[in-house]
Scaffold this motif. Structure first.
Motif, PDB file in Angstrom:
ATOM      1  N   VAL A  43       0.756  -1.242  -0.305  1.00 31.22           N
ATOM      2  CA  VAL A  43       0.226  -0.354   0.163  1.00 31.22           C
ATOM      3  C   VAL A  43       0.901   0.996  -0.052  1.00 31.22           C
ATOM      4  O   VAL A  43       1.654   1.261   1.075  1.00 31.22           O
TER       5      VAL A  43
ATOM      6  N   ARG B 142       0.753   5.457  -0.189  1.00 33.85           N
ATOM      7  CA  ARG B 142      -0.163   6.197  -0.102  1.00 33.85           C
ATOM      8  C   ARG B 142       0.920   7.706   0.600  1.00 33.85           C
ATOM      9  O   ARG B 142       2.133   7.688   0.406  1.00 33.85           O
TER      10      ARG B 142
ATOM     11  N   SER C  28       2.407  11.019   2.524  1.00 30.56           N
ATOM     12  CA  SER C  28       2.991  11.309   3.857  1.00 30.56           C
ATOM     13  C   SER C  28       2.886  12.251   4.595  1.00 30.56           C
ATOM     14  O   SER C  28       2.400  12.352   5.878  1.00 30.56           O
TER      15      SER C  28
ATOM     16  N   GLY D 295       1.422  -0.070   5.370  1.00 31.96           N
ATOM     17  CA  GLY D 295       2.010   0.388   3.587  1.00 31.96           C
ATOM     18  C   GLY D 295       2.956   1.795   3.925  1.00 31.96           C
ATOM     19  O   GLY D 295       4.139   1.628   4.747  1.00 31.96           O
ATOM     20  N   ILE D 296       3.227   1.893   3.216  1.00 33.20           N
ATOM     21  CA  ILE D 296       4.344   3.512   3.042  1.00 33.20           C
ATOM     22  C   ILE D 296       3.845   5.161   2.380  1.00 33.20           C
ATOM     23  O   ILE D 296       3.596   4.573   1.940  1.00 33.20           O
ATOM     24  N   GLY D 297       4.723   5.545   3.414  1.00 38.01           N
ATOM     25  CA  GLY D 297       3.736   6.496   2.709  1.00 38.01           C
ATOM     26  C   GLY D 297       5.496   7.503   1.929  1.00 38.01           C
ATOM     27  O   GLY D 297       6.360   7.664   1.783  1.00 38.01           O
ATOM     28  N   ALA D 298       4.663   8.271   1.109  1.00 38.86           N
ATOM     29  CA  ALA D 298       5.575   9.146  -0.203  1.00 38.86           C
ATOM     30  C   ALA D 298       5.168  10.304   0.049  1.00 38.86           C
ATOM     31  O   ALA D 298       3.803  10.828  -0.311  1.00 38.86           O
TER      32      ALA D 298
ATOM     33  N   TYR E 213       9.192  -3.776   1.905  1.00 34.54           N
ATOM     34  CA  TYR E 213       9.125  -2.839   0.559  1.00 34.54           C
ATOM     35  C   TYR E 213      10.321  -1.648  -0.191  1.00 34.54           C
ATOM     36  O   TYR E 213       9.737  -1.075  -0.767  1.00 34.54           O
TER      37      TYR E 213
ATOM     38  N   GLY F 145       9.913   5.523   4.276  1.00 36.53           N
ATOM     39  CA  GLY F 145       8.515   5.683   4.539  1.00 36.53           C
ATOM     40  C   GLY F 145       7.505   5.971   5.218  1.00 36.53           C
ATOM     41  O   GLY F 145       6.336   5.669   5.047  1.00 36.53           O
ATOM     42  N   ASN F 146       7.918   6.650   6.314  1.00 34.29           N
ATOM     43  CA  ASN F 146       7.056   7.261   6.066  1.00 34.29           C
ATOM     44  C   ASN F 146       5.415   7.055   7.194  1.00 34.29           C
ATOM     45  O   ASN F 146       4.757   7.237   6.990  1.00 34.29           O
TER      46      ASN F 146
ATOM     47  N   ILE G  73       4.301   2.198  11.845  1.00 38.17           N
ATOM     48  CA  ILE G  73       4.137   1.365  11.926  1.00 38.17           C
ATOM     49  C   ILE G  73       5.444   0.134  12.985  1.00 38.17           C
ATOM     50  O   ILE G  73       5.181  -0.084  14.138  1.00 38.17           O
TER      51      ILE G  73
ATOM     52  N   SER H 189       8.957   0.221   7.179  1.00 36.77           N
ATOM     53  CA  SER H 189       8.827   1.972   7.591  1.00 36.77           C
ATOM     54  C   SER H 189       8.569   2.666   8.426  1.00 36.77           C
ATOM     55  O   SER H 189       7.854   1.471   9.522  1.00 36.77           O
TER      56      SER H 189
ATOM     57  N   SER I  22       6.845  16.465   6.220  1.00 31.36           N
ATOM     58  CA  SER I  22       6.384  15.978   5.640  1.00 31.36           C
ATOM     59  C   SER I  22       4.319  16.826   5.941  1.00 31.36           C
ATOM     60  O   SER I  22       3.298  17.040   5.509  1.00 31.36           O
TER      61      SER I  22
END
Lengths: 355, 311
Positions: free
Chosen positions: A166, A168, A170, A203-206, B156, B240-241, B244, B255, B265
């Protein structure tokens, strides 16, 4: 003489050019009224279109100088509150509490659609999704591409036994707001609420739309949400999404614009009403307006300037719309332009209506 | 007359210096004051949640900073663990083993690496290193020893591990170039004396170069740590911001967030929500306090070791 022209004649030529340029400038400008300079800023989503509008408008009215800074909706709003900006662009609407303190009008300037893009090697375009499935994927309830729920929607696709990555945003963003607002409206499985940033469990944030787009491009088996034109420009496939009427609708300038048409009746009561998940056959369900925010009473500036601002916004929602589609923004339907007109007619300066 | 004007300029010079020094102190006090002042709304509403809370949800006004704080400390610590030995090896090779002709080349490359803007490291990490690492390192490790929570999947690419790696690459040139300077200042007589007694190169390094350079290398390390703690752009691009790590998954391949990535951010859009904005500023205050305490501890340690060595 090595250079062919002597220094003195060079100086003379430069002087003549400068003077004639100055005289020319004076002649052109003396025919115009006093120059007006307008400072605005805010949402980055409509920035490319606003830049186009400003340059086209400047060709028509060279004495009006408009600058728009792409600083984000939140910064746009706070600069409007402090009156640093003469008007602000914003994807987010003001809350009732903010409106009680600041008498501000929301004028829809253009709109956008959020698409669900994916990168599944071996699967091109044609993925179909429902709100419930999207909610479950983005909350981590569905973790594999070959989950029965996805396969039952896409029996013809060869979905792999791979983990879903996923992707999404950031940063806080209007795109996230529209996307989560849609899920909140359309799916009972969605538990994260809606807002410009939410507490994503997976997931990871971009950063920015461009960051999400590039992360999707280089991460196989990923899924993310993007403004329509970022997906379109980067040729990242996007899913058809089931709308309120049960139709799977592919996002396009037309289907996104249909959402505005379907929502026009709701807007007459409150222009801030979200236009997500609306009924209608060809209505794409994840759409939103982006607004120009302007004070109802512009008495804090001189009449000339107030008039220039209102005229510019009037031009945006009429002639300006002709530039939208070439830049991949949907055109505002006439119903919405009407609403914008009636709002602009409410703007006053020193007790007098401007239009 | 001449003497008088001399003393006038002397005084002028002195007071200019004094003002310059006071400006630095003034800026620091101002900075500290405004951070504290703007943290108050968050601290008074949420108290110590900014230090202890594990969840960050602006929609419900929950602002816990622990994952970001731990992310900052952990990624910097890992970076230091990697960077220090590498830097020392580079410095020893440069001063003791490497051919003299190669030196300008090595130091040139080092300076170049130190001068590369962090956004370029970030882009390189995001576009080049991340996919390579994901396919050739993370995926095989997860497939073989993924049952250990520290190495669990999914892979990831963008992760706290990649962020630590990028930080390592960024601080290695700093630590090694300072170490090179210090190593090459080892007193020649001591060094030659050792060789005269028949010591090997390694014995000279161990007994002369290292003890002499200890304090300087320590200072270089702290400087590198400072850069790692505060690094924003590159880390934001590769970490990855997410929130988690470390409470939902302790995997190195998960991330994560750092204080600086969180601020970068969310700050621009946070201005409309006072508590959100103030919570981000509280995080900045925490980072400042971390840096101050690290410098303070470093000062104490280096003073102690100075006393012992009598240098």
């Amino acid at each position: 003489m090595r250079y062919g022209i002597s220094r003195i004649s060079l100086v003379a030529i430069v002087a003549v050019v400068l003077v004639s340029a100055g005289v020319g400038y004076y002649i052109i400008n003396s025919q115009q009224v006093t120059p007006v300079s307008i400072t605005a800023g805010g949402a980055s989503f409509p920035y490319p279109l606003i830049t186009k509008w400003i340059s086209e408008y400047n060709k028509l009215y060279p004495h009006i100088q408009i600058s728009y800074q792409s600083v984000g909706s939140g910064a746009g709003i706070s600069n409007l509150f402090s009156k640093t900006f003469d008007f602000a662009g914003s994807d987010a609407t003001l809350t009732d509490a903010q409106l009680a303190n600041y008498s501000v009008l929301h004028i829809p300037e253009t709109m956008g659609g959020v698409v669900v893009s994916y990168n599944i090697p071996g699967v091109g375009s044609g993925l179909k999704l429902t709100a419930d499935v999207i909610a479950k994927i983005f909350q981590g309830n569905i973790t594999k591409w070959n989950d029965p729920e996805i396969i039952s929607l896409n029996p013809s696709l060869n979905l792999p036994d791979k983990n879903i990555v996923v992707v999404r945003r950031s940063d806080s963003s209007g795109t996230t707001f529209v996307f989560t607002n849609y899920l909140k409206n359309a799916s009972s499985f969605w538990k994260l609420g809606s807002g410009t940033s939410v507490n994503w469990p997976v997931g990871i944030g971009a950063p920015q739309n461009s960051g999400v787009a590039s992360t999707l491009l280089q991460t196989p088996y990923s899924i993310g949400y993007l403004e329509f034109f970022y997906a379109h420009n980067n040729s990242i496939p996007y899913a058809s999404i089931q709308n309120k009427d049960g139709q799977f609708v592919q996002p396009s300038l037309q289907t996104i614009s249909n959402a505005a048409k379907a929502g026009a009746a709701l807007l007459t009561n409150d222009v801030r009403t979200p236009i997500v998940n609306l009924p209608g056959k060809d209505v794409y369900p994840i759409a939103a307006f982006t607004y120009i925010l302007i004070y109802k009473d512009l008495s804090y500036m001189d009449f000339n300037k107030a008039k220039a601002i209102v005229n510019f916004i009037w031009w945006i929602i009429h002639d300006g719309q002709n530039y939208s589609e070439s830049l991949l923004y949907p055109k505002l339907p006439t119903e919405v332009v009407k609403i914008g007109e009636s709002l602009l007619k409410q703007v006053t300066c020193q007790g007098k209506p401007i239009l | 007359m001449n003497y008088k004007s001399n003393s006038f300029f002397e005084k002028l010079f002195k007071s200019t210096l004094k003002i310059a020094a006071l400006i630095v102190i003034g800026i620091f006090i101002l900075l500290f004051y405004s951070l504290v002042e703007r943290s108050i709304p968050s601290l008074s509403q949420n108290g110590l949640e900014i230090l202890l809370g594990t969840s960050w949800d602006p929609n419900f006004e929950i602002f816990g900073g622990a994952p970001a704080i731990l992310g900052t400390l952990f990624s910097s610590a890992i970076a230091l663990v990697f960077a220090l030995p590498i830097s020392l090896c580079i410095a020893i090779f440069y001063t003791e083993y490497g051919p003299v002709r190669l030196r300008p080349f090595i130091s040139g490359v080092m300076d170049l690496l130190a001068a590369i803007p962090s956004v370029i490291y970030g882009i390189w990490g995001l576009w080049t290193l991340s996919p390579i690492l994901k396919i050739n390192f993370q995926e095989p490790i997860i497939a073989s020893i993924g049952f250990i929570p520290l190495f669990s999947g999914p892979a990831y690419g963008l992760s706290i591990f990649l962020a630590s790696l990028i930080l390592t690459i960024m601080i290695t040139p700093i630590i090694s170039s300072i170490s090179i300077d210090i190593f090459s200042k080892t007193p020649m007589p001591l060094r030659e004396g050792m060789f005269a007694l028949g010591a090997t190169k390694w014995e000279v390094i161990k007994n002369v170069v290292f003890p002499f350079a200890k304090r300087g290398v320590f200072a270089a390390t702290i400087l590198g740590l400072g850069r790692a703690l505060g690094e924003t752009m590159a880390v934001t691009m590769v970490i990855g911001n997410s929130y988690i790590w470390p409470f939902k998954s302790i995997s190195l391949f998960s991330s994560a967030s750092t204080i600086t990535s969180k601020i970068a951010s969310e700050f621009p859009e946070s201005v409309v929500n006072i508590i959100h904005n103030s919570s981000l500023i509280s995080l900045a205050l925490v980072l400042l306090l971390i840096s101050i305490s690290i410098n303070f501890v470093a000062e104490i340690i280096s003073k102690k070791s100075a006393g012992r060595l009598n240098v």
